[in-house]
Enzyme design. Structure first.
Site, mmCIF file in Angstrom:
data_model
loop_
_atom_site.group_PDB
_atom_site.id
_atom_site.type_symbol
_atom_site.label_atom_id
_atom_site.label_comp_id
_atom_site.label_asym_id
_atom_site.label_seq_id
_atom_site.Cartn_x
_atom_site.Cartn_y
_atom_site.Cartn_z
ATOM 1 N N LYS A 28 -2.944 -9.481 5.239
ATOM 2 C CA LYS A 28 -2.537 -9.161 4.558
ATOM 3 C C LYS A 28 -1.965 -8.304 4.164
ATOM 4 C CE LYS A 28 -7.720 -9.704 3.300
ATOM 5 N NZ LYS A 28 -9.061 -9.570 2.509
ATOM 6 N N PHE A 29 -0.674 -8.346 4.734
ATOM 7 C CA PHE A 29 0.750 -7.621 4.552
ATOM 8 C C PHE A 29 0.438 -6.387 4.224
ATOM 9 C CE2 PHE A 29 0.849 -12.296 3.720
ATOM 10 C CZ PHE A 29 1.213 -12.941 5.126
ATOM 11 N N CYS A 30 -0.791 -5.409 3.928
ATOM 12 C CA CYS A 30 -0.583 -4.318 3.725
ATOM 13 C C CYS A 30 -0.476 -4.404 2.092
ATOM 14 C CB CYS A 30 0.672 -3.696 4.220
ATOM 15 S SG CYS A 30 0.305 -2.874 5.614
ATOM 16 N N ALA A 31 -0.823 -5.695 1.511
ATOM 17 C CA ALA A 31 -1.208 -5.274 -0.292
ATOM 18 C C ALA A 31 -2.583 -6.414 0.157
ATOM 19 C CB ALA A 31 -0.114 -6.360 0.017
ATOM 20 N N HIS A 85 0.361 -1.212 -0.399
ATOM 21 C CA HIS A 85 -0.092 -0.035 0.191
ATOM 22 C C HIS A 85 0.717 1.757 -0.250
ATOM 23 C CE1 HIS A 85 -3.068 -2.587 1.784
ATOM 24 N NE2 HIS A 85 -3.300 -2.889 0.633
#
Ligand SMILES: Cc1ncc(COP(=O)(O)O)c(C=O)c1O
Length: 481
Positions: free
Chosen positions: A404-407, A160
């Site tokens: 979701k690991f900022c993705a 992100h």
């Protein structure tokens, strides 16, 4: 995209059950014991030392060596970095504007740190190195400095920090590619379709690429994508946040215009990041922050801003952070061969171990054989990923990340192509604080989880997520000051 799945284990478990019950305990192996059985390669002795934490408690009451498999989120300081900060603290004073002796010493340290970072990224003669707070800050800085009407092309699979700072109107978002070829075709088509502007006002274009995925660890085909960008006269920003600790960053060899990365992902967690590259757009833009240090002259009638790095570093800079980052860059450069060997070994074992477990699915963007750093993302059939991460921590002293690991777009796409059962994944990311025993402990723990579920009872609450029901451990975090 590629998903490696293994036959499902017993179907008696569900993701919706609110509690899980105890099975016989799997004991974590204390680090010292494991090391006696593993033959350390010669290069392991050349690895740079990281600051080691104390042992951590598990649910069973054991104290174990913390298995840090969360390097993609952040990395512990190198011992040399901590020492450099301690040393520089003794002479610390104001930079640039002070005339005292210690101000001169500190200013010299700050500018030497800039030189070291420039060497680390292979900066060209006229590139500028701007110290920022982080990769997020660096990307936002460049986004604010874009010439008017610049088109931005970015893959939806980005973190992100790299996906979101661009203005919607001028941004083309490409879908998550299914292969490296697909990525090239998507970029080529997008650049061909961009408006060209007029001869008097030609439109500029910026292609935003990630060097290594924070979700799968895979290396993106940066050179091939960069060549396509060049053919269309577009510039390239490379997000090297997940790359800089693992591979050589070379602006010139990669033929990109800017690179961004964070100190805390290269063992310098002292609040500094970098944007390095071409100075023209940055010099022409309004300062990122208006304030002292960025000005050449201020009168009643207006302000003249300086050019160069100082234009975007207004306010008193984070000198100790810059020194820490430089010390980390120097350390990585000096130990490159040993780091490569250590990480290649851990990556191979992680992939091999996790892919060999029944009921575990591993994920990739470009295919299982693509080159990657020491990161593997997976799900376990019938188990919520957050529960897997909670059990790895509570029962085995293993630190990983679930979510979701900022993705979000990338993880949703990968999971959609999997079983449909999961809305989050587990990410393990090894590095210099990881040992072969940590990886073996993880593989053994995930094998047991996939076969029998967690070894303790867990409950899910809105505030805490998954947590062990009978947890007698006191979180002991004496204040460090
Ligand atoms: C690929 C990538 N880009 C950017 C970032 C943002 O880095 P920071 O949080 O240091 O700003 C991250 C952080 O995880 C990342 O993995």
């Amino acid at each position: 995209m590629s998903i490696t799945s293994h036959s499902a284990p017993s179907s008696s478990r569900t993701t919706t059950a609110p509690t899980f019950h105890r099975r016989p305990r799997l004991r974590a192996v204390p680090d010292g014991v494991a090391h006696r059985h593993l033959s350390a390669p010669a290069a392991a002795r050349d690895l740079p030392a990281v600051v080691r934490p104390d042992l951590v408690p598990t649910l069973s009451g054991d104290l174990v060596d913390y298995a840090n498999l969360d390097h993609a989120a952040s990395t512990p300081a190198f011992e040399r970095v901590a020492r450099a900060v301690e040393t520089a603290t003794r002479t610390y004073s104001s930079v640039h504007r002070g005339t005292g002796w210690l101000s001169r010493v500190t200013s010299a340290h700050y500018e030497a740190a800039r030189d070291e970072v420039a060497r680390f990224v292979g900066a060209r003669e006229d590139d500028v190195v701007v110290f920022t707070r982080s990769t997020t800050d660096s990307v936002n800085l460049l986004a604010r400095a874009l010439p008017r009407d610049t088109s931005v092309v970015v893959f939806a699979s980005e973190h992100h920090a790299t996906l979101l700072p661009w203005r919607g109107r001028d941004t083309v978002r490409l879908p998550v590619p299914g292969s490296a070829r697909d990525a090239e075709a998507l970029l080529e088509a997008a650049l061909r379709a961009l408006p060209t502007g007029t001869p008097r006002r030609p439109r500029q274009a910026l292609v935003v690429l990630t060097a290594a995925s924070n979700v799968t660890g895979e290396l993106w085909p940066v050179e091939r994508l960069g060549a396509i960008a060049r053919r269309h006269g577009a510039r390239v920003l490379l997000d090297a946040a997940q790359f800089a600790a693992h591979r050589v960053v070379d602006i010139e060899a990669l033929d990109v215009d800017w690179v961004a990365f964070s100190g805390h992902k290269v063992h310098a967690p002292y609040g500094t990041g970098v944007l390095a590259g071409r100075s023209d757009w940055l010099d022409a833009a309004q300062p990122y922050l208006a304030g002292g240090g960025a000005t050449a002259q201020v009168t009643e009638h207006g302000t003249r801003w300086v050019t160069g790095a100082a234009r975007h570093e207004a306010g008193s800079p984070n000198v100790l952070g810059a020194i820490a980052l430089a010390a980390a860059c120097a350390t990585i450069r000096e130990h490159r061969a040993a780091i490569d060997e250590h990480e290649a070994r851990l990556t191979a074992r992680l992939l091999d171990g996790l892919r060999g477990i029944d009921g575990v699915t591993t994920y990739s963007i470009f295919g299982d054989d693509s080159e990657r750093g020491p990161v593997v993302t997976f799900t376990v059939d019938g188990l919520d990923s957050q529960l897997v991460a909670a059990a790895l921590s509570a029962e085995h002293g293993i630190g990983v990340r679930a979510g979701k690991f900022c993705a979000h777009i990338l993880v949703d796409t990968l999971l959609d192509e999997g079983s449909d059962e999961h809305d989050a994944a587990v990410r393990v990311s090894a590095g210099l604080a990881s040992t072969p025993e940590h990886v073996e402990r993880l593989v053994a723990a995930v094998t047991a989880l996939a076969a029998d579920g967690p070894g303790a009872e867990y409950e899910h609450t809105a505030e805490q997520g998954w947590a062990p029901v009978d947890d007698t451990r006191e979180l002991s975090a004496p204040l460090p000051w």
